[in-house]
Design a protein around this motif. Structure first.
Motif, PDB file in Angstrom:
ATOM      1  N   LYS A 241     -15.759  22.864  42.372  1.00 59.58           N
ATOM      2  CA  LYS A 241     -16.476  22.341  43.546  1.00 59.58           C
ATOM      3  C   LYS A 241     -16.053  23.058  44.832  1.00 59.58           C
ATOM      4  O   LYS A 241     -15.888  22.444  45.883  1.00 59.58           O
ATOM      5  CB  LYS A 241     -16.282  20.826  43.684  1.00 59.58           C
ATOM      6  CG  LYS A 241     -16.873  20.050  42.522  1.00 59.58           C
ATOM      7  CD  LYS A 241     -16.795  18.545  42.743  1.00 59.58           C
ATOM      8  CE  LYS A 241     -17.442  17.792  41.593  1.00 59.58           C
ATOM      9  NZ  LYS A 241     -17.395  16.333  41.791  1.00 59.58           N
TER      10      LYS A 241
ATOM     11  N   TYR B 180     -25.139  23.792  50.118  1.00 63.20           N
ATOM     12  CA  TYR B 180     -25.191  22.347  49.862  1.00 63.20           C
ATOM     13  C   TYR B 180     -26.365  21.660  50.549  1.00 63.20           C
ATOM     14  O   TYR B 180     -26.449  20.436  50.547  1.00 63.20           O
ATOM     15  CB  TYR B 180     -23.861  21.706  50.291  1.00 63.20           C
ATOM     16  CG  TYR B 180     -22.703  22.201  49.466  1.00 63.20           C
ATOM     17  CD1 TYR B 180     -22.499  21.728  48.173  1.00 63.20           C
ATOM     18  CD2 TYR B 180     -21.840  23.168  49.955  1.00 63.20           C
ATOM     19  CE1 TYR B 180     -21.457  22.201  47.393  1.00 63.20           C
ATOM     20  CE2 TYR B 180     -20.792  23.649  49.186  1.00 63.20           C
ATOM     21  CZ  TYR B 180     -20.601  23.158  47.913  1.00 63.20           C
ATOM     22  OH  TYR B 180     -19.574  23.634  47.146  1.00 63.20           O
TER      23      TYR B 180
ATOM     24  N   PRO C  19     -26.018  15.352  51.182  1.00 72.57           N
ATOM     25  CA  PRO C  19     -26.374  14.280  50.244  1.00 72.57           C
ATOM     26  C   PRO C  19     -25.474  14.329  49.012  1.00 72.57           C
ATOM     27  O   PRO C  19     -25.107  15.402  48.547  1.00 72.57           O
ATOM     28  CB  PRO C  19     -27.828  14.607  49.879  1.00 72.57           C
ATOM     29  CG  PRO C  19     -28.327  15.458  50.999  1.00 72.57           C
ATOM     30  CD  PRO C  19     -27.143  16.247  51.478  1.00 72.57           C
ATOM     31  N   LYS C  20     -25.126  13.169  48.482  1.00 67.56           N
ATOM     32  CA  LYS C  20     -24.182  13.117  47.362  1.00 67.56           C
ATOM     33  C   LYS C  20     -24.655  13.919  46.162  1.00 67.56           C
ATOM     34  O   LYS C  20     -23.863  14.564  45.475  1.00 67.56           O
ATOM     35  CB  LYS C  20     -23.953  11.660  46.947  1.00 67.56           C
ATOM     36  CG  LYS C  20     -23.189  10.841  47.989  1.00 67.56           C
ATOM     37  CD  LYS C  20     -22.937   9.430  47.506  1.00 67.56           C
ATOM     38  CE  LYS C  20     -22.150   8.634  48.558  1.00 67.56           C
ATOM     39  NZ  LYS C  20     -21.913   7.239  48.137  1.00 67.56           N
ATOM     40  N   GLU C  21     -25.972  13.915  45.909  1.00 70.33           N
ATOM     41  CA  GLU C  21     -26.468  14.644  44.738  1.00 70.33           C
ATOM     42  C   GLU C  21     -26.308  16.153  44.890  1.00 70.33           C
ATOM     43  O   GLU C  21     -26.238  16.887  43.899  1.00 70.33           O
ATOM     44  CB  GLU C  21     -27.941  14.302  44.475  1.00 70.33           C
ATOM     45  CG  GLU C  21     -28.895  14.703  45.599  1.00 70.33           C
ATOM     46  CD  GLU C  21     -29.085  13.603  46.635  1.00 70.33           C
ATOM     47  OE1 GLU C  21     -30.062  13.670  47.395  1.00 70.33           O
ATOM     48  OE2 GLU C  21     -28.236  12.675  46.687  1.00 70.33           O
ATOM     49  N   ASN C  22     -26.218  16.642  46.134  1.00 68.24           N
ATOM     50  CA  ASN C  22     -26.078  18.078  46.370  1.00 68.24           C
ATOM     51  C   ASN C  22     -24.674  18.594  46.082  1.00 68.24           C
ATOM     52  O   ASN C  22     -24.452  19.796  46.040  1.00 68.24           O
ATOM     53  CB  ASN C  22     -26.436  18.415  47.816  1.00 68.24           C
ATOM     54  CG  ASN C  22     -27.923  18.291  48.076  1.00 68.24           C
ATOM     55  OD1 ASN C  22     -28.631  17.650  47.303  1.00 68.24           O
ATOM     56  ND2 ASN C  22     -28.391  18.899  49.142  1.00 68.24           N
TER      57      ASN C  22
ATOM     58  N   HIS D 191     -23.143  18.067  43.305  1.00 63.11           N
ATOM     59  CA  HIS D 191     -23.033  18.327  41.874  1.00 63.11           C
ATOM     60  C   HIS D 191     -23.229  19.808  41.612  1.00 63.11           C
ATOM     61  O   HIS D 191     -24.168  20.411  42.122  1.00 63.11           O
ATOM     62  CB  HIS D 191     -24.085  17.523  41.097  1.00 63.11           C
ATOM     63  CG  HIS D 191     -23.819  17.478  39.624  1.00 63.11           C
ATOM     64  ND1 HIS D 191     -24.178  18.510  38.784  1.00 63.11           N
ATOM     65  CD2 HIS D 191     -23.213  16.538  38.853  1.00 63.11           C
ATOM     66  CE1 HIS D 191     -23.820  18.193  37.545  1.00 63.11           C
ATOM     67  NE2 HIS D 191     -23.231  17.013  37.561  1.00 63.11           N
TER      68      HIS D 191
ATOM     69  N   HIS E  61     -26.722  21.315  40.874  1.00 66.52           N
ATOM     70  CA  HIS E  61     -27.830  21.028  41.792  1.00 66.52           C
ATOM     71  C   HIS E  61     -28.489  22.277  42.341  1.00 66.52           C
ATOM     72  O   HIS E  61     -29.701  22.326  42.499  1.00 66.52           O
ATOM     73  CB  HIS E  61     -27.330  20.179  42.959  1.00 66.52           C
ATOM     74  CG  HIS E  61     -28.326  20.048  44.078  1.00 66.52           C
ATOM     75  ND1 HIS E  61     -29.389  19.190  44.011  1.00 66.52           N
ATOM     76  CD2 HIS E  61     -28.426  20.703  45.257  1.00 66.52           C
ATOM     77  CE1 HIS E  61     -30.103  19.298  45.117  1.00 66.52           C
ATOM     78  NE2 HIS E  61     -29.537  20.213  45.894  1.00 66.52           N
ATOM     79  N   HIS E  62     -27.732  23.321  42.605  1.00 63.49           N
ATOM     80  CA  HIS E  62     -28.201  24.407  43.460  1.00 63.49           C
ATOM     81  C   HIS E  62     -29.160  25.369  42.781  1.00 63.49           C
ATOM     82  O   HIS E  62     -29.672  26.254  43.410  1.00 63.49           O
ATOM     83  CB  HIS E  62     -27.004  25.187  44.011  1.00 63.49           C
ATOM     84  CG  HIS E  62     -25.969  24.275  44.566  1.00 63.49           C
ATOM     85  ND1 HIS E  62     -26.167  23.558  45.720  1.00 63.49           N
ATOM     86  CD2 HIS E  62     -24.751  23.917  44.100  1.00 63.49           C
ATOM     87  CE1 HIS E  62     -25.108  22.811  45.954  1.00 63.49           C
ATOM     88  NE2 HIS E  62     -24.253  23.012  44.986  1.00 63.49           N
TER      89      HIS E  62
ATOM     90  N   HIS F 251     -32.049  24.945  42.085  1.00 65.59           N
ATOM     91  CA  HIS F 251     -33.407  24.780  42.581  1.00 65.59           C
ATOM     92  C   HIS F 251     -33.603  25.384  43.962  1.00 65.59           C
ATOM     93  O   HIS F 251     -34.701  25.335  44.493  1.00 65.59           O
ATOM     94  CB  HIS F 251     -33.743  23.288  42.646  1.00 65.59           C
ATOM     95  CG  HIS F 251     -33.624  22.596  41.305  1.00 65.59           C
ATOM     96  ND1 HIS F 251     -34.424  22.909  40.241  1.00 65.59           N
ATOM     97  CD2 HIS F 251     -32.775  21.619  40.896  1.00 65.59           C
ATOM     98  CE1 HIS F 251     -34.093  22.138  39.193  1.00 65.59           C
ATOM     99  NE2 HIS F 251     -33.096  21.357  39.569  1.00 65.59           N
TER     100      HIS F 251
END
Length: 414
Positions: free
Chosen positions: A35, A148, A397-400, A402, A405-406, A408
């Motif tokens: 991370k 992010y 955002p919390k989902e970003n 992960h 996530h990236h 996309h």
């Protein structure tokens, strides 16, 4: 290592670029598991590929890639120009200026005080080191924001401040350089020493605005997306080259170009197109920065280097807190803003080269070594600090966060 294969120059350069890009990509797979921001992976890739570790890339190739710094700074500055809409500046421009001056100049004052009082260094050396220390490298922070997909008022404030930060730092350096030169030469202050840098950078800004106007005339609604991108990239490269020839940073010029184009056209789409074009350039820029870290020279920097490294961060934190307090920023911004300003590379390295010419031999070498060595260290911890500030301020955002996530996003630089 590659030089032992006796490759043709073009083949060698192409292979080196491929190794740089692929190695940077592969190391991001590791840092994503931890991370960590991608910029950290690129810097570490450079250290590993460089002459003081595995020596994969020949020194002459590393030296030949020096132009990438100016090109990368040009693209960065152009992208920052999108955040300088005139009606936005009218609304909160004074607050941005106050905050920028506080975080930059207070950091400089802290460094100068520490160098003179604690480390007993000459005032000329301390002035130049402090002025250079006031600069923030926008690339690391901006790439972390992109990776992010951070959004919100905190992010907008960061982008506007890091854009103006270099203008304040360059002006501060001009003043300190004039004083330092007079101290070194034991002569009276020459007014032209103050005026010349202001005129040169003013010319760069004027060129940028003029180029933005030309871009607006050339990029019409009838242009295809491909041609729009070709025109924009060409203009950025031209401005970067002209600024290099004038011995000024391309940041102010390209930022002015981006701002002028945006205010004339209101065309945000072009900035997105340019942003999707830049990840390979930015990757090479950061990897080359890592290669330039002279690891053996770190032992000569000693306590002065550590003092500069630590107290510059302290100065940025204090200056940001004071600036945010003066403009009555929210607590989340006031408490976390300084962390986003830790990186220091491109502009600082350029100013260090100018400062080295002013100071006598050993102090000029010391100045350059301190800035070059700590710049890479700042770029390693800077993205971590920027990411921390974005998380604590609630901008990511919390989902970003992960690692998966990236995939996309075009702007994630994966």
């Amino acid at each position: 290592m590659l030089s032992s294969f006796n490759l043709q120059p073009n083949s060698e350069l192409g292979l080196c670029l491929a190794i740089i890009l692929l190695s940077g990509f592969l190391l991001t797979r590791v840092t994503k598991l931890l991370k960590l921001p991608n910029v950290t992976a690129y810097i570490l890739t450079g250290v590993l590929l460089g002459p003081f570790c595995f020596n994969v890339i020949p020194t002459e190739i590393i030296n030949s890639l020096g132009f990438v710094t100016d090109v990368a700074l040009g693209f960065i500055a152009f992208g920052v120009g999108r955040y300088f809409l005139f009606h936005e500046l009218k609304r909160n421009g004074i607050n941005i200026l106050i905050l920028t001056c506080c975080e930059a100049l207070i950091a400089a004052v802290v460094i100068i005080f520490v160098m003179v009082v604690i480390f007993r260094q000459p005032l000329a050396f301390a002035l130049l080191l402090g002025a250079i220390g006031s600069a923030t490298a926008p690339a690391s922070t901006i790439m972390t924001i992109r990776q992010y997909q951070a959004k919100g008022d905190f992010v907008n404030l960061i982008l506007q401040v890091v854009a103006l930060d270099d203008a304040v730092s360059i002006l501060a350096f001009s003043v300190c350089a004039a004083i330092a030169e007079a101290l070194v030469q034991h002569s009276a202050m020459n007014l032209m020493v103050f005026i010349e840098p202001v005129l040169t950078n003013g010319l760069a800004v004027a060129m940028g605005i003029g180029c933005g106007v030309i871009m607006h005339k050339m990029i019409t609604e009838k242009r295809s997306d491909d041609n729009r991108l070709i025109i924009a990239v060409s203009m950025i490269l031209i401005m970067s080259a002209l600024c290099t020839a004038l011995d000024v940073s391309p940041l102010l010029c390209c930022m002015a170009m981006g701002a002028a184009y945006l205010n004339l056209s209101k065309d945000i789409q072009l900035f997105d197109q340019v942003s999707s074009f830049t990840p390979p350039i930015m990757t090479i820029f950061f990897v080359v920065s890592g290669m330039n870290l002279n690891i053996p020279a770190l032992r000569y920097v000693g306590l002065i280097g550590l003092g500069f490294f630590f107290f510059r961060i302290v100065g940025k934190l204090i200056g940001s807190w004071i600036g945010c307090t003066l403009i009555q920023a929210p607590a989340a911004t006031r408490n976390n803003f300084g962390l986003a300003l830790v990186p220091s590379a491109g502009v600082a390295i350029g100013l260090a080269a100018l400062g080295q010419r002013i100071l006598p031999g050993e102090y000029g070498t010391l100045l350059s070594t301190v800035i070059l060595s700590t710049a890479i260290l700042y770029e390693i911890i800077g993205p971590l600090c920027a990411k921390t500030s974005l998380i604590l301020s609630g901008s990511i955002p919390k989902e970003n966060l992960h690692p998966a996530h990236h995939k996309h996003s075009h702007q994630a630089a994966v």
